[in-house]
Design an enzyme around this catalytic site. Structure first.
Site, PDB file in Angstrom:
ATOM      1  N   GLN A  57       1.350   3.505   2.098  1.00 51.65           N
ATOM      2  CA  GLN A  57       2.069   3.674   3.368  1.00 51.65           C
ATOM      3  C   GLN A  57       2.713   2.369   3.837  1.00 51.65           C
ATOM      4  OE1 GLN A  57       3.188   6.149   4.655  1.00 51.65           O
ATOM      5  NE2 GLN A  57       1.890   7.891   4.198  1.00 51.65           N
ATOM      6  N   SER A  58       3.047   1.512   2.894  1.00 51.16           N
ATOM      7  CA  SER A  58       3.615   0.204   3.227  1.00 51.16           C
ATOM      8  C   SER A  58       4.933   0.306   4.011  1.00 51.16           C
ATOM      9  CB  SER A  58       3.867  -0.567   1.926  1.00 51.16           C
ATOM     10  OG  SER A  58       4.651  -1.703   2.165  1.00 51.16           O
ATOM     11  N   ASN A  59       4.967  -0.326   5.188  1.00 54.98           N
ATOM     12  CA  ASN A  59       6.216  -0.448   5.945  1.00 54.98           C
ATOM     13  C   ASN A  59       7.177  -1.368   5.199  1.00 54.98           C
ATOM     14  OD1 ASN A  59       5.213   0.994   8.281  1.00 54.98           O
ATOM     15  ND2 ASN A  59       3.992  -0.835   8.713  1.00 54.98           N
ATOM     16  N   ALA A  83       0.861  -1.184   0.000  1.00 56.09           N
ATOM     17  CA  ALA A  83       0.000   0.000   0.000  1.00 56.09           C
ATOM     18  C   ALA A  83       0.903   1.243   0.000  1.00 56.09           C
ATOM     19  CB  ALA A  83      -0.889  -0.008   1.238  1.00 56.09           C
ATOM     20  N   ALA A 102       7.441  -1.894   1.943  1.00 59.37           N
ATOM     21  CA  ALA A 102       8.076  -1.240   0.787  1.00 59.37           C
ATOM     22  C   ALA A 102       9.202  -0.322   1.265  1.00 59.37           C
ATOM     23  CB  ALA A 102       7.033  -0.461  -0.009  1.00 59.37           C
TER      24      ALA A 102
END
Ligand SMILES: *Cc1c(COP(=O)(O)O)cnc(C)c1O
Length: 348
Positions: A79-81, A77, A83
């Site tokens: 706000q992916s941690n 997403a 990524a």
């Protein structure tokens, strides 16, 4: 006793700082009457914004480097941690990071926040895929297709790309949490503690799968409970077990896990992924006020609210020793308001 290790030595690139701290939550213990500890996998990284993905990425990057890759691609997403941590890991290893992010809560391009801001500071190649009205494919599905196309394009130019699956959850990444479980067992041994219960957040399932595999490998009898951050399909426990077993096979262990080796609790995600839940908001405030430790609204706040429900309602046997795995993610406290929720309501 010698520290526990994986049966086979696997390629591993050092990215984080291990072991992470394990310490008692004195005030939560006093409030609930249980012996409660926290394993600080929010402190894994090179920066303050580490988290559980770093353990997986040490093995994933080790593998990518061994394969001679020069690019790493992954998904999540906006706000992916995962990524953001993959980008960090790729930068440390000298690999080029590419991420395809689907928008759940639309970011403001003129006011990038939290992980999206960090992604841009790292100078990663970031593609954001939005939902489109009338398009039969979701943003997530289109992000996966666009990522595949970009990978082909890079390969046609002579690059070698390592494709990190969502959450870093494949047989390679899972080994990070098999090892993480062994690390935790060593720490508990040194403290003379027996862990009766272990609570963790579960999303793509690699963390839970790795912990379960570690439990089976170390012949531990701890009850592991994975608290979901989104609705899960019926086969979820089966999929987590498969991940655990692929990890065990990959690291050369003979033992195998079954769906009986853990529990999945789907009662605490509220309305869904990235949607603040009142119980999670309360849990974030309670841990902050009791212990000075911060949780996040998307993952750990929901899992901690789940654990607190077991403890406050005295659902576990009296005298139990309980460990919460803090998987990180607190940058989300600085994300879009729709993600953060009313965490500071009383202060206004
Ligand atoms: C990704 C993530 C999880 C879930 O881990 P999985 O291995 O995907 O199940 C939990 N907490 C945080 C903070 C995360 O970023």
């Amino acid at each position: 006793m010698a520290p526990r290790t994986l049966p086979n030595e696997l390629p591993r690139r050092s990215i984080g700082f291990f072991p992470t701290p394990l310490h008692r939550l004195d005030n939560i213990s006093a409030q609930t009457g249980y012996d409660v500890y926290i394993k600080r996998d929010d402190f894994t990284g090179r920066n303050l914004y580490g988290g559980n993905k770093i353990r997986k990425l040490e093995y994933l990057m080790g593998y990518a480097l061994e394969q001679g890759c020069d690019y790493v691609i992954t998904y999540g997403a906006t706000q992916s941690n995962h990524a953001m941590q993959t980008i960090t890991a790729a930068r440390i290893c000298g690999l080029n990071p590419v991420v395809y992010l689907h928008s759940v809560v639309d970011p403001d391009p003129d006011d990038l926040r939290a992980n999206l801001l960090l992604d841009s500071i790292y100078g990663a190649e970031v593609h954001i895929v939005y939902e489109e009205e009338g398009n039969p494919l979701s943003a997530k599905e289109r992000a996966a297709l666009a990522g595949e196309a970009r990978m082909k394009e890079l390969e046609a130019q002579g690059h070698k790309v390592y494709n990190v699956p969502v959450g870093g959850s494949n047989e390679v990444g899972v080994c990070g949490y098999i090892n993480g479980y062994l690390e935790l067992m060593d720490q508990l041994d040194a403290m003379g503690k027996h862990m009766d219960y272990l609570f963790t957040t579960t999303g793509s399932g690699g963390t839970l799968g790795g912990l379960v595999a570690g439990k089976v490998l170390s012949e531990s009898d701890t009850k592991i409970i994975g608290v979901c951050v989104s609705p899960k399909a019926d086969g979820y426990s089966r999929a987590v077990t498969d991940l655990a077993n692929r990890g065990l096979e990959h690291c050369g262990a003979d033992c195998r896990a079954t769906t009986e080796d853990f529990e999945v609790d789907g009662n605490f995600y509220g309305e869904g992924y990235e949607i603040p839940a009142p119980a999670a908001t309360a849990a974030i405030r309670r841990l902050a006020a009791s212990e000075g430790i911060l949780l996040d609204p998307v993952y750990t706040g929901k899992a901690f609210s789940g654990m607190l429900a077991y403890l406050d309602q005295q659902k576990l046997p009296k005298g139990s020793t309980v460990v919460f795995l803090h998987t990180g993610g607190t940058t989300a406290l600085f994300a879009e308001h729709a993600i953060v929720g009313p965490v500071n309501e009383d202060a206004k």
